[in-house]
Design an enzyme around this catalytic site. Structure first.
Site, PDB file in Angstrom:
ATOM      1  N   TYR A 172       0.850  -1.195   0.000  1.00  0.00           N
ATOM      2  CA  TYR A 172       0.000   0.000   0.000  1.00  0.00           C
ATOM      3  C   TYR A 172       0.880   1.237   0.000  1.00  0.00           C
ATOM      4  CZ  TYR A 172      -3.810   3.138   1.354  1.00  0.00           C
ATOM      5  OH  TYR A 172      -4.724   4.153   1.397  1.00  0.00           O
ATOM      6  N   TYR A 182      -3.210   5.252   8.673  1.00  0.00           N
ATOM      7  CA  TYR A 182      -2.629   3.921   8.448  1.00  0.00           C
ATOM      8  C   TYR A 182      -1.482   3.766   9.436  1.00  0.00           C
ATOM      9  CZ  TYR A 182      -1.532  -0.182   5.530  1.00  0.00           C
ATOM     10  OH  TYR A 182      -1.335  -1.459   5.045  1.00  0.00           O
TER      11      TYR A 182
HETATM   12  P1  NAI Z   1      -8.456  -9.455   3.853  1.00  0.00           P
HETATM   13  O1  NAI Z   1      -9.079  -9.317   5.191  1.00  0.00           O
HETATM   14  O2  NAI Z   1      -9.237 -10.092   2.780  1.00  0.00           O
HETATM   15  O3  NAI Z   1      -7.077 -10.232   3.926  1.00  0.00           O
HETATM   16  C1  NAI Z   1      -6.204 -10.234   5.016  1.00  0.00           C
HETATM   17  C2  NAI Z   1      -6.065 -11.676   5.443  1.00  0.00           C
HETATM   18  O4  NAI Z   1      -4.958 -11.831   6.324  1.00  0.00           O
HETATM   19  C3  NAI Z   1      -7.289 -12.202   6.198  1.00  0.00           C
HETATM   20  O5  NAI Z   1      -7.792 -13.334   5.519  1.00  0.00           O
HETATM   21  C4  NAI Z   1      -6.726 -12.596   7.554  1.00  0.00           C
HETATM   22  O6  NAI Z   1      -7.366 -13.721   8.081  1.00  0.00           O
HETATM   23  C5  NAI Z   1      -5.283 -12.884   7.181  1.00  0.00           C
HETATM   24  N1  NAI Z   1      -4.324 -12.890   8.294  1.00  0.00           N
HETATM   25  C6  NAI Z   1      -4.143 -11.962   9.258  1.00  0.00           C
HETATM   26  N2  NAI Z   1      -3.166 -12.343  10.105  1.00  0.00           N
HETATM   27  C7  NAI Z   1      -2.714 -13.546   9.653  1.00  0.00           C
HETATM   28  C8  NAI Z   1      -1.715 -14.459  10.103  1.00  0.00           C
HETATM   29  N3  NAI Z   1      -0.985 -14.215  11.196  1.00  0.00           N
HETATM   30  N4  NAI Z   1      -1.517 -15.597   9.405  1.00  0.00           N
HETATM   31  C9  NAI Z   1      -2.254 -15.872   8.302  1.00  0.00           C
HETATM   32  N5  NAI Z   1      -3.212 -15.039   7.823  1.00  0.00           N
HETATM   33  C10 NAI Z   1      -3.438 -13.892   8.508  1.00  0.00           C
HETATM   34  O7  NAI Z   1      -8.016  -7.975   3.458  1.00  0.00           O
HETATM   35  P2  NAI Z   1      -7.245  -7.368   2.185  1.00  0.00           P
HETATM   36  O8  NAI Z   1      -7.429  -5.893   2.342  1.00  0.00           O
HETATM   37  O9  NAI Z   1      -7.655  -8.000   0.932  1.00  0.00           O
HETATM   38  O10 NAI Z   1      -5.728  -7.680   2.496  1.00  0.00           O
HETATM   39  C11 NAI Z   1      -4.881  -8.438   1.648  1.00  0.00           C
HETATM   40  C12 NAI Z   1      -3.577  -7.687   1.408  1.00  0.00           C
HETATM   41  O11 NAI Z   1      -3.860  -6.531   0.615  1.00  0.00           O
HETATM   42  C13 NAI Z   1      -2.902  -7.177   2.684  1.00  0.00           C
HETATM   43  O12 NAI Z   1      -1.499  -7.315   2.561  1.00  0.00           O
HETATM   44  C14 NAI Z   1      -3.271  -5.709   2.672  1.00  0.00           C
HETATM   45  O13 NAI Z   1      -2.376  -4.904   3.421  1.00  0.00           O
HETATM   46  C15 NAI Z   1      -3.202  -5.414   1.186  1.00  0.00           C
HETATM   47  N6  NAI Z   1      -3.812  -4.168   0.740  1.00  0.00           N
HETATM   48  C16 NAI Z   1      -5.134  -3.897   1.002  1.00  0.00           C
HETATM   49  C17 NAI Z   1      -5.700  -2.704   0.598  1.00  0.00           C
HETATM   50  C18 NAI Z   1      -7.150  -2.409   0.869  1.00  0.00           C
HETATM   51  O14 NAI Z   1      -7.587  -1.255   0.712  1.00  0.00           O
HETATM   52  N7  NAI Z   1      -7.948  -3.384   1.255  1.00  0.00           N
HETATM   53  C19 NAI Z   1      -4.917  -1.680  -0.137  1.00  0.00           C
HETATM   54  C20 NAI Z   1      -3.553  -2.078  -0.402  1.00  0.00           C
HETATM   55  C21 NAI Z   1      -3.028  -3.261   0.042  1.00  0.00           C
END
Ligand code: NAI
Length: 286
Positions: A172, A182
């Site tokens: 991000y 953030y």
């Molecule tokens: P999401 O909630 O779908 O995905 C995050 C996942 O990480 C969840 O499934 C959660 O259970 C898992 N997780 C957390 N701690 C964990 C651990 N210790 N071991 C295994 N799994 C774990 O949310 P999102 O937003 O799709 O996130 C996916 C990636 O995208 C992340 O790296 C996030 O920082 C990145 N991202 C998201 C943005 C947004 O606006 N949603 C923007 C830019 C990047």
């Protein structure tokens, strides 16, 4: 033979991990998933009960198949690292072999090799606190779950990755520009992830002919993003100020990931690819 992908960080059908899985499946890849242990039960139950069937539909009308879901907690590398209270926690005790090393071993046992590794996970317990108010614990926890988790995954999976394979993470823009809200060291964690992308690209490229890239994605209303608390504001800000004034869909990030993982991107490694409607290129909002 089709490619095999392991995607770490899917626990529902709203996040980037799910969209990446779909784009890879649409391109013919076999899908393996790593799901955070505390979220495993509800994810598997929902999958089984057909709760995600509508969002499993691929462009050709078929449903995405997930060959296997592995429990995973990416903050623990091996069983010796797991504290007693976590080990005996009800939600963890119901599953086994969920440290990074054990998951890689299980995938090897079940399938032999993979071609694509996706890291789509992050966690920062103090994300809603400004950096100036973040504790050492919160900062290190953010780095552990969001940055080192990637080093660890690649470290343990690379021995079973086929040469020519590819690895992708999600970052991000808060790593390089000020995004108030953030917090908790999450901006620092993303900066580490992007820097590591370069070093890992070198090491994985030289040693295993594996490519390493990261996607800097625009805002998406995922479960993790809703927990931060400012996602609607960021989506509105982007629609108002980005060169492309439209909401970003998870599918657009999924498609970029499928491109990066494919032979079409065979000379691309060590890069940050912006998939954000161009917002990163703006100097001021207008
Ligand atoms: P999401 O909630 O779908 O995905 C995050 C996942 O990480 C969840 O499934 C959660 O259970 C898992 N997780 C957390 N701690 C964990 C651990 N210790 N071991 C295994 N799994 C774990 O949310 P999102 O937003 O799709 O996130 C996916 C990636 O995208 C992340 O790296 C996030 O920082 C990145 N991202 C998201 C943005 C947004 O606006 N949603 C923007 C830019 C990047």
């Amino acid at each position: 033979r089709g490619k095999r992908a392991f995607i770490a960080g899917i626990a529902d059908d709203n996040g980037y991990g799910w969209a990446i899985a779909k784009s890879l499946a649409a391109a013919g890849a076999e899908i393996l998933v790593g799901t955070w242990v505390p979220a495993l039960n509800i994810f598997e139950t929902s999958l089984r009960r057909g709760k995600f069937d509508e969002s499993r539909v691929l462009p050709d009308g078929s449903l995405m198949e997930i060959t296997k879901v592995y429990p995973l907690d990416a903050v623990y590398d091996c069983p010796e690292d797991v504290p007693e209270d976590v080990m005996s926690n009800k939600r963890y005790a119901g599953s086994s072999k969920w440290t990074v090393k054990e998951v890689a071993e299980s995938v090897k046992e079940d399938f032999g090799t993979i071609d694509i590794l996706v890291h789509s996970l992050a966690n920062g317990p103090e994300v809603s606190k400004p950096l100036l108010e973040t504790s050492r614990y919160g900062y290190l926890a953010a780095i552990s779950a969001s940055s080192y988790s990637y080093v660890s995954l690649l470290q343990h999976f690379i021995p079973i990755m086929n040469p020519g394979g590819a690895s992708i993470s999600l970052t991000y823009i808060a790593s390089e520009r000020i995004i108030p809200g953030y917090g908790g060291g999450m901006s620092s964690a993303k900066a580490a992830l992007e820097s590591d992308t370069k070093v890992l690209a070198f090491e994985a490229g030289r040693k295993h002919r594996v490519r390493v890239n990261t996607i800097s994605a625009g805002p998406l209303r995922s479960r993790a993003a809703k927990a931060i608390g400012f996602i609607d504001m960021m989506i509105d800000y982007s629609s108002e100020n980005a060169p492309l004034q439209k909401e970003l869909s998870a599918e657009e990030v999924g498609n970029a990931a499928a491109f990066l993982a494919s032979p079409l991107a065979s000379a691309i490694t060590g890069t940050v690819l912006y998939v954000d409607n161009g917002l990163n290129a703006m100097g001021v909002g207008v």
